[in-house]
Design a protein around this motif. Sequence first.
Motif, PDB file in Angstrom:
ATOM      1  N   LYS A   1      -3.610   6.511  -1.736  1.00 33.97           N
ATOM      2  CA  LYS A   1      -3.600   5.032  -1.491  1.00 33.97           C
ATOM      3  C   LYS A   1      -3.156   4.304  -2.659  1.00 33.97           C
ATOM      4  O   LYS A   1      -4.360   4.363  -3.251  1.00 33.97           O
ATOM      5  CB  LYS A   1      -3.066   4.795  -0.688  1.00 33.97           C
ATOM      6  N   LEU A   2      -2.295   3.760  -3.345  1.00 29.31           N
ATOM      7  CA  LEU A   2      -2.319   2.961  -4.148  1.00 29.31           C
ATOM      8  C   LEU A   2      -2.136   1.354  -3.359  1.00 29.31           C
ATOM      9  O   LEU A   2      -1.498   1.136  -3.047  1.00 29.31           O
ATOM     10  CB  LEU A   2      -0.452   2.693  -5.539  1.00 29.31           C
ATOM     11  N   TYR A   3      -3.429   0.164  -3.402  1.00 30.90           N
ATOM     12  CA  TYR A   3      -3.261  -0.664  -3.787  1.00 30.90           C
ATOM     13  C   TYR A   3      -2.541  -1.870  -4.602  1.00 30.90           C
ATOM     14  O   TYR A   3      -3.503  -1.907  -5.427  1.00 30.90           O
ATOM     15  CB  TYR A   3      -4.897  -1.862  -2.625  1.00 30.90           C
ATOM     16  N   ALA A   4      -1.794  -2.403  -4.604  1.00 27.66           N
ATOM     17  CA  ALA A   4      -1.028  -3.445  -5.046  1.00 27.66           C
ATOM     18  C   ALA A   4      -1.657  -4.708  -5.589  1.00 27.66           C
ATOM     19  O   ALA A   4      -1.284  -5.216  -4.467  1.00 27.66           O
ATOM     20  CB  ALA A   4       0.598  -3.089  -5.567  1.00 27.66           C
ATOM     21  N   TYR A   5      -2.244  -5.236  -6.140  1.00 30.42           N
ATOM     22  CA  TYR A   5      -2.999  -6.564  -6.037  1.00 30.42           C
ATOM     23  C   TYR A   5      -1.939  -7.588  -7.312  1.00 30.42           C
ATOM     24  O   TYR A   5      -2.076  -8.471  -6.116  1.00 30.42           O
ATOM     25  CB  TYR A   5      -4.488  -6.710  -6.906  1.00 30.42           C
ATOM     26  N   ASP A   6      -1.903  -7.414  -8.233  1.00 31.49           N
ATOM     27  CA  ASP A   6      -1.722  -8.816  -8.801  1.00 31.49           C
ATOM     28  C   ASP A   6       0.166  -8.356  -9.787  1.00 31.49           C
ATOM     29  O   ASP A   6      -0.417  -6.760  -9.892  1.00 31.49           O
ATOM     30  CB  ASP A   6      -2.344  -8.634 -10.179  1.00 31.49           C
ATOM     31  N   SER A   7       1.355  -8.718  -9.583  1.00 32.26           N
ATOM     32  CA  SER A   7       1.772  -8.428 -10.884  1.00 32.26           C
ATOM     33  C   SER A   7       1.736  -8.271 -11.833  1.00 32.26           C
ATOM     34  O   SER A   7       0.906  -8.538 -12.470  1.00 32.26           O
ATOM     35  CB  SER A   7       2.976  -9.302 -10.752  1.00 32.26           C
ATOM     36  N   GLY A   8       2.276  -6.699 -12.256  1.00 31.52           N
ATOM     37  CA  GLY A   8       2.544  -5.955 -14.407  1.00 31.52           C
ATOM     38  C   GLY A   8       2.253  -5.355 -13.846  1.00 31.52           C
ATOM     39  O   GLY A   8       2.803  -4.144 -12.839  1.00 31.52           O
ATOM     40  N   THR A   9       2.491  -4.327 -14.897  1.00 36.73           N
ATOM     41  CA  THR A   9       2.289  -2.422 -14.683  1.00 36.73           C
ATOM     42  C   THR A   9       0.858  -1.799 -14.850  1.00 36.73           C
ATOM     43  O   THR A   9       0.393  -2.839 -15.588  1.00 36.73           O
ATOM     44  CB  THR A   9       3.199  -2.516 -16.318  1.00 36.73           C
ATOM     45  N   VAL A  10       1.286  -0.353 -14.029  1.00 34.28           N
ATOM     46  CA  VAL A  10      -0.054  -0.185 -13.729  1.00 34.28           C
ATOM     47  C   VAL A  10       0.405   0.889 -14.383  1.00 34.28           C
ATOM     48  O   VAL A  10       1.973   1.576 -14.243  1.00 34.28           O
ATOM     49  CB  VAL A  10      -0.586  -0.934 -12.534  1.00 34.28           C
ATOM     50  N   THR A  11      -0.853   2.098 -14.256  1.00 36.42           N
ATOM     51  CA  THR A  11      -0.306   3.361 -15.837  1.00 36.42           C
ATOM     52  C   THR A  11      -0.702   4.090 -14.436  1.00 36.42           C
ATOM     53  O   THR A  11      -2.097   3.899 -14.092  1.00 36.42           O
ATOM     54  CB  THR A  11      -0.514   3.423 -15.930  1.00 36.42           C
ATOM     55  N   ILE A  12      -0.579   6.062 -13.579  1.00 42.05           N
ATOM     56  CA  ILE A  12      -1.051   6.318 -12.912  1.00 42.05           C
ATOM     57  C   ILE A  12      -1.423   7.492 -13.574  1.00 42.05           C
ATOM     58  O   ILE A  12      -0.306   7.884 -13.444  1.00 42.05           O
ATOM     59  CB  ILE A  12      -0.567   6.265 -11.079  1.00 42.05           C
TER      60      ILE A  12
ATOM     61  N   ILE B   1       1.044  -1.010  -0.251  1.00 48.16           N
ATOM     62  CA  ILE B   1      -0.146  -0.252  -0.186  1.00 48.16           C
ATOM     63  C   ILE B   1       0.980   0.967   0.228  1.00 48.16           C
ATOM     64  O   ILE B   1       1.666   1.559   1.160  1.00 48.16           O
ATOM     65  CB  ILE B   1      -0.647   0.311   0.927  1.00 48.16           C
ATOM     66  N   THR B   2       0.902   1.725  -1.097  1.00 48.39           N
ATOM     67  CA  THR B   2       1.559   3.365  -0.906  1.00 48.39           C
ATOM     68  C   THR B   2       0.681   4.458  -1.113  1.00 48.39           C
ATOM     69  O   THR B   2       0.521   4.746  -1.919  1.00 48.39           O
ATOM     70  CB  THR B   2       2.484   2.987  -2.387  1.00 48.39           C
ATOM     71  N   GLU B   3       0.609   5.255  -0.425  1.00 44.14           N
ATOM     72  CA  GLU B   3       0.378   6.730  -0.435  1.00 44.14           C
ATOM     73  C   GLU B   3       1.427   7.667  -1.863  1.00 44.14           C
ATOM     74  O   GLU B   3       2.370   7.615  -1.589  1.00 44.14           O
ATOM     75  CB  GLU B   3       1.060   7.395   0.830  1.00 44.14           C
ATOM     76  N   LEU B   4       0.054   8.517  -2.355  1.00 45.50           N
ATOM     77  CA  LEU B   4       0.344   9.223  -3.400  1.00 45.50           C
ATOM     78  C   LEU B   4       0.788  10.257  -2.900  1.00 45.50           C
ATOM     79  O   LEU B   4      -0.016  11.063  -2.682  1.00 45.50           O
ATOM     80  CB  LEU B   4       0.060   8.432  -4.094  1.00 45.50           C
ATOM     81  N   PHE B   5       2.132  11.182  -3.342  1.00 47.53           N
ATOM     82  CA  PHE B   5       1.789  12.780  -3.429  1.00 47.53           C
ATOM     83  C   PHE B   5       2.493  13.558  -4.407  1.00 47.53           C
ATOM     84  O   PHE B   5       2.838  12.749  -5.080  1.00 47.53           O
ATOM     85  CB  PHE B   5       3.011  13.109  -2.199  1.00 47.53           C
ATOM     86  N   VAL B   6       2.265  14.428  -4.887  1.00 46.87           N
ATOM     87  CA  VAL B   6       2.562  15.044  -6.013  1.00 46.87           C
ATOM     88  C   VAL B   6       2.402  16.630  -5.439  1.00 46.87           C
ATOM     89  O   VAL B   6       2.060  17.085  -4.665  1.00 46.87           O
ATOM     90  CB  VAL B   6       0.719  15.582  -6.810  1.00 46.87           C
ATOM     91  N   LYS B   7       2.569  17.356  -6.674  1.00 42.58           N
ATOM     92  CA  LYS B   7       3.253  18.615  -5.571  1.00 42.58           C
ATOM     93  C   LYS B   7       2.490  19.766  -6.955  1.00 42.58           C
ATOM     94  O   LYS B   7       2.902  19.026  -8.160  1.00 42.58           O
ATOM     95  CB  LYS B   7       4.205  19.497  -6.177  1.00 42.58           C
ATOM     96  N   GLY B   8       1.824  21.119  -7.363  1.00 38.71           N
ATOM     97  CA  GLY B   8       1.543  21.758  -8.556  1.00 38.71           C
ATOM     98  C   GLY B   8       2.916  23.128  -8.446  1.00 38.71           C
ATOM     99  O   GLY B   8       3.227  24.115  -7.924  1.00 38.71           O
ATOM    100  N   MET B   9       2.843  23.051  -9.516  1.00 35.95           N
ATOM    101  CA  MET B   9       3.760  23.955  -9.802  1.00 35.95           C
ATOM    102  C   MET B   9       3.287  25.288 -10.297  1.00 35.95           C
ATOM    103  O   MET B   9       2.229  25.222 -11.133  1.00 35.95           O
ATOM    104  CB  MET B   9       4.763  23.906 -11.262  1.00 35.95           C
TER     105      MET B   9
END
Length: 206
Positions: free
Chosen positions: A87-98, A46-54
């Motif tokens: 938060k990103l919940y990773a379920y199955d192996s492979g590639t995802v695009t966020i 489970i990965t918390e996501l963060f972004v910043k705005g310029m």
Amino acid sequence: GSAFVEVTSQDGQTTNTYTVQFSRKSPALIQVLFENLPETVTEDDITELFVKGMMEDGKTIDGSSASVTYEVADGEDGGHAQIRDGKLYAYDSGTVTITATMTYKGTSCKAEPVSVEILENTAQKEVQSFEKVHVRAKKGIIPDLPAKITVYYNTGLPRSLDVTWDPVGEEIYASEGRFQVSGTVEGITQRPVAVIDMVDIGAAQN
């Protein structure tokens, strides 16, 4: 701020004074970037996501002062993840695009899509339980049972998996009462159970 401007006629006999008001336009949001997003995660992470705005003036803002929404697309290689509450919940192996969209003072800006590789979790997991399935149906009608069921493990994230239920015989749905039907989930020896309450039409409408 403001300024005073005096305007005198060509003959020099008339002079008028005007007040000019100045307003400074707020700097606009021009770019959104992911912060500290790992290139790889592992199944069940489970990965918390963060972004910043310029901003136009070079300053930055974060999710505490702007609205941020996230989207995730599963990969053709089987990668599967979900995003909930940032938060990103990773379920199955492979590639995802966020992707992420930040909205600040009416202006929305979208971050460039970022790919994350989900690695296989090789840890041994044991099934602890299944979600409870309780169906109420009218007597005489075959009950509609769910096609998927949530499976809970001793470690890691729960999974929503396909389930095949044993046939519901006419002797069950033709009579009132409470019955149980077992199901099969591929690759799992334990069997989930659905509780079915068959009621007459009048009772089902109440």
